[in-house]
Write a protein that holds these residues in place. Structure first.
Motif, mmCIF file in Angstrom:
data_model
loop_
_atom_site.group_PDB
_atom_site.id
_atom_site.type_symbol
_atom_site.label_atom_id
_atom_site.label_comp_id
_atom_site.label_asym_id
_atom_site.label_seq_id
_atom_site.Cartn_x
_atom_site.Cartn_y
_atom_site.Cartn_z
ATOM 1 N N GLU A 51 0.833 -1.209 0.000
ATOM 2 C CA GLU A 51 0.000 0.000 0.000
ATOM 3 C C GLU A 51 0.866 1.258 0.000
ATOM 4 O O GLU A 51 0.599 2.219 -0.739
ATOM 5 C CB GLU A 51 -0.912 -0.014 1.229
ATOM 6 C CG GLU A 51 -1.822 1.212 1.321
ATOM 7 C CD GLU A 51 -2.624 1.208 2.615
ATOM 8 O OE1 GLU A 51 -3.395 2.165 2.823
ATOM 9 O OE2 GLU A 51 -2.468 0.268 3.424
ATOM 10 N N TYR A 55 1.093 4.261 -3.037
ATOM 11 C CA TYR A 55 0.891 5.698 -2.838
ATOM 12 C C TYR A 55 2.143 6.489 -3.205
ATOM 13 O O TYR A 55 2.051 7.573 -3.803
ATOM 14 C CB TYR A 55 0.500 5.975 -1.386
ATOM 15 C CG TYR A 55 -0.862 5.446 -1.009
ATOM 16 C CD1 TYR A 55 -1.935 5.545 -1.890
ATOM 17 C CD2 TYR A 55 -1.081 4.827 0.225
ATOM 18 C CE1 TYR A 55 -3.190 5.048 -1.550
ATOM 19 C CE2 TYR A 55 -2.330 4.334 0.574
ATOM 20 C CZ TYR A 55 -3.379 4.449 -0.318
ATOM 21 O OH TYR A 55 -4.621 3.959 0.020
ATOM 22 N N THR A 59 2.918 9.598 -6.151
ATOM 23 C CA THR A 59 3.556 10.901 -5.925
ATOM 24 C C THR A 59 4.785 11.118 -6.796
ATOM 25 O O THR A 59 5.241 12.252 -6.945
ATOM 26 C CB THR A 59 3.961 11.043 -4.449
ATOM 27 O OG1 THR A 59 4.911 10.018 -4.110
ATOM 28 C CG2 THR A 59 2.746 10.929 -3.542
ATOM 29 N N ALA A 125 -2.933 11.153 -2.927
ATOM 30 C CA ALA A 125 -1.773 10.257 -2.793
ATOM 31 C C ALA A 125 -0.759 10.820 -1.809
ATOM 32 O O ALA A 125 -0.180 10.077 -0.999
ATOM 33 C CB ALA A 125 -1.128 10.040 -4.157
ATOM 34 N N SER A 126 -0.533 12.121 -1.855
ATOM 35 C CA SER A 126 0.414 12.744 -0.919
ATOM 36 C C SER A 126 -0.088 12.633 0.515
ATOM 37 O O SER A 126 0.701 12.373 1.440
ATOM 38 C CB SER A 126 0.617 14.216 -1.292
ATOM 39 O OG SER A 126 1.168 14.343 -2.584
ATOM 40 N N LYS A 128 -2.165 10.306 1.725
ATOM 41 C CA LYS A 128 -2.058 8.903 2.144
ATOM 42 C C LYS A 128 -0.608 8.532 2.453
ATOM 43 O O LYS A 128 -0.324 7.849 3.447
ATOM 44 C CB LYS A 128 -2.598 7.996 1.038
ATOM 45 C CG LYS A 128 -4.086 8.156 0.737
ATOM 46 C CD LYS A 128 -4.937 7.533 1.798
ATOM 47 C CE LYS A 128 -6.410 7.550 1.406
ATOM 48 N NZ LYS A 128 -7.282 6.920 2.435
ATOM 49 N N THR A 129 0.319 8.987 1.616
ATOM 50 C CA THR A 129 1.736 8.668 1.832
ATOM 51 C C THR A 129 2.249 9.273 3.123
ATOM 52 O O THR A 129 2.945 8.606 3.909
ATOM 53 C CB THR A 129 2.573 9.186 0.648
ATOM 54 O OG1 THR A 129 2.090 8.595 -0.563
ATOM 55 C CG2 THR A 129 4.038 8.834 0.822
#
Length: 486
Positions: A51, A55, A59, A125-126, A128-129
């Motif tokens: 996962e 992500y 990015t 995405a940023s 989540k990362t």
């Protein structure tokens, strides 16, 4: 013509897909190498790692996509030039612009998709990362004991082991500090040997110690006043204890904790946040101005001095102004006024200096939101520019494969990246405006794409070394001197 367009698109899409995944893999390995220490010994499941990599890959698209387009365009047109396919097309009366037309339409569509991705997918995405990386950093590592070194991986315990028998797992010369009561080193356990076995669910540690002593300090009410306090010693042959472990399951935090960061917002959110921060900054500046005026610049005199001064002016019927009021004072009162003014001036200067640093920090923070707004547009524009650099460059050098195209692509991209990062840093430090900070690299690279397209259209031999050798032979200074002497 449709068959020719289909041929050109197939020739381009293959290298584009291949180079995109190669670039993503290289950038992903660089990212993992940077944060490898955060993953080692955490006991993370493969699903969590997968996962996180998913992500992170999202990015990295802004860096991988322009480089992939540049490399794929050079490879495609370089291969067609090397196989004399471009020559055959031009001989049939098809210009380079018409050859590039289907790919130009494709790049426009990719640029629009890149803009949508940058504005809608990248913020998620940023977020989540960042959240997942923060949770991984807070995850307690697995217990790894090393000989002769204190280990603090076990929560609320500090353990030192002399020797470890790797065959049966028996440990010797154990020293354990129990910090569960948060009173310092008041509970110490010494053992000649022992074992530590983790339960099947990895929630408890079964500790078994042999032949040792437990030293405890007895807690008393007046311990701080009385330095001589009682202690307890327990001698044992076998001592067993179960210690709770935090478990290896990753504890997820609230995903909204980083949602207001500039990298987590789309265009509309960036504009709204920037406006609110700007209004807050304006109010703080106005508050500072009023504070300086009321507390530092205009200060009332003490009542006694002001009363004496006004009475003197009423008797003489003089016009009240600052100079006359000051000149009418006695020497001691003048000195008191001057000293008071100097103190107020120093305080005002200190207040301005301190507040100026705070306001500058807020301006730099607002500048990050402005830069991020421009970044949403620089990604699709970079894809467009790099195509018009790579396509004519490939037609000029006429070399396909992964040799020369890779070298040239990497050099161009490094130059673009260095200029982009330097200009963005200048923008964050308030040296350049956000427009120039985020668009300077594109503005510098754009003329290069125009020149290369023109040179490729006119079949100019830009990279023919013999032309440059002939040029320098013509301006040979020795030949010029011989003609002058003659």
């Amino acid at each position: 013509m449709k068959r020719l367009h289909s041929f050109i698109l197939k020739s381009f899409l293959g290298p584009l897909t291949f180079t995109f995944f190669i670039c993503m893999f290289v950038l992903l390995m660089q990212f993992l190498w940077r944060y490898i220490d955060e993953f080692v010994g955490k006991g993370l499941e493969w699903t969590v790692i997968a996962e996180f990599l998913f992500y992170v890959s999202a990015t990295l698209v802004p860096m991988a996509l322009p480089l992939a387009i540049l490399l794929a365009s050079i490879m495609t047109f370089g291969t067609m030039g090397e196989n004399y396919e471009l020559t055959a097309m031009k001989a049939a009366g098809i210009s380079l612009q018409r050859i590039m037309k289907p790919l130009t339409i494709l790049i426009i569509l990719i640029s629009l998709g890149a803009f949508y991705f940058s504005n809608n997918v990248m913020p998620i995405a940023s977020l989540k990362t960042t959240n997942l990386l923060y949770d991984i950093k807070k995850q307690n590592p697995e217990l790894i004991l090393k000989e002769g070194i204190f280990t603090n991986d076990l929560p609320k315990f500090s353990v030192k082991v002399g020797n470890i028998n790797k065959d049966n797992g028996m440990m010797y010369d154990l020293l354990i500090y129990d910090h569960r009561e948060n009173r310092g080193n008041t509970n110490v356990t010494v053992a000649d040997s022992g074992t530590m076995v983790t339960s099947a669910d990895k929630l408890t540690m079964n500790l078994t110690l042999y032949s040792g002593n437990i030293y405890k300090d007895i807690k008393t009410k007046n311990r701080k006043k009385n330095k001589n306090h009682p202690s307890q010693r327990i001698k044992y042959k076998i001592f067993k204890q179960n210690i709770s472990l935090p478990g290896t399951d990753l504890k997820r935090g609230n995903e909204d904790r980083f949602k207001n960061s500039y990298r987590m917002l789309n265009l509309g959110q960036l504009v709204g946040t920037e406006d609110s921060l700007t209004n807050k900054l304006i109010k703080e500046k106005e508050s500072l101005s009023k504070n300086l005026i009321t507390r530092h610049y205009f200060q009332k005199e003490p009542k006694r001095i002001l009363k004496d001064t006004l009475q003197a002016h009423l008797v003489t019927e003089q016009t009240l102004d600052a100079d006359s009021l000051f000149n009418s004072m006695s020497s001691p009162n003048k000195q008191i006024t001057i000293n008071s003014a100097l103190n107020k001036g120093r305080k005002a200067r200190e207040n301005i200096s301190r507040k100026n640093g705070e306001l500058e920090g807020q301006i730099k923070w607002i500048r990050k939101f402005t830069n991020e707004w421009h970044r949403k547009f620089t990604l699709p524009f970079a894809c467009f520019i790099f195509f018009f650099i790579g396509a004519p460059l490939g037609a000029i050098i006429r070399k396909g494969g992964l040799g020369m195209p890779v070298i040239i692509s990497v050099l161009f991209f490094i130059a673009y990246y260095i200029i982009s990062m330097t200009a963005e840093r200048f923008s964050k430090e308030l040296v350049l405006t956000p427009f120039w900070g985020m668009w300077l690299s594109s503005i510098i690279i754009l003329p290069l794409g125009i020149i290369l397209t023109y040179k490729a259209t006119t079949d100019s031999s830009v990279f023919n070394i013999e032309n440059y050798i002939d040029f320098f032979k013509k301006i040979n200074p020795l030949k010029f001197l011989k003609k002058k002497n003659a």
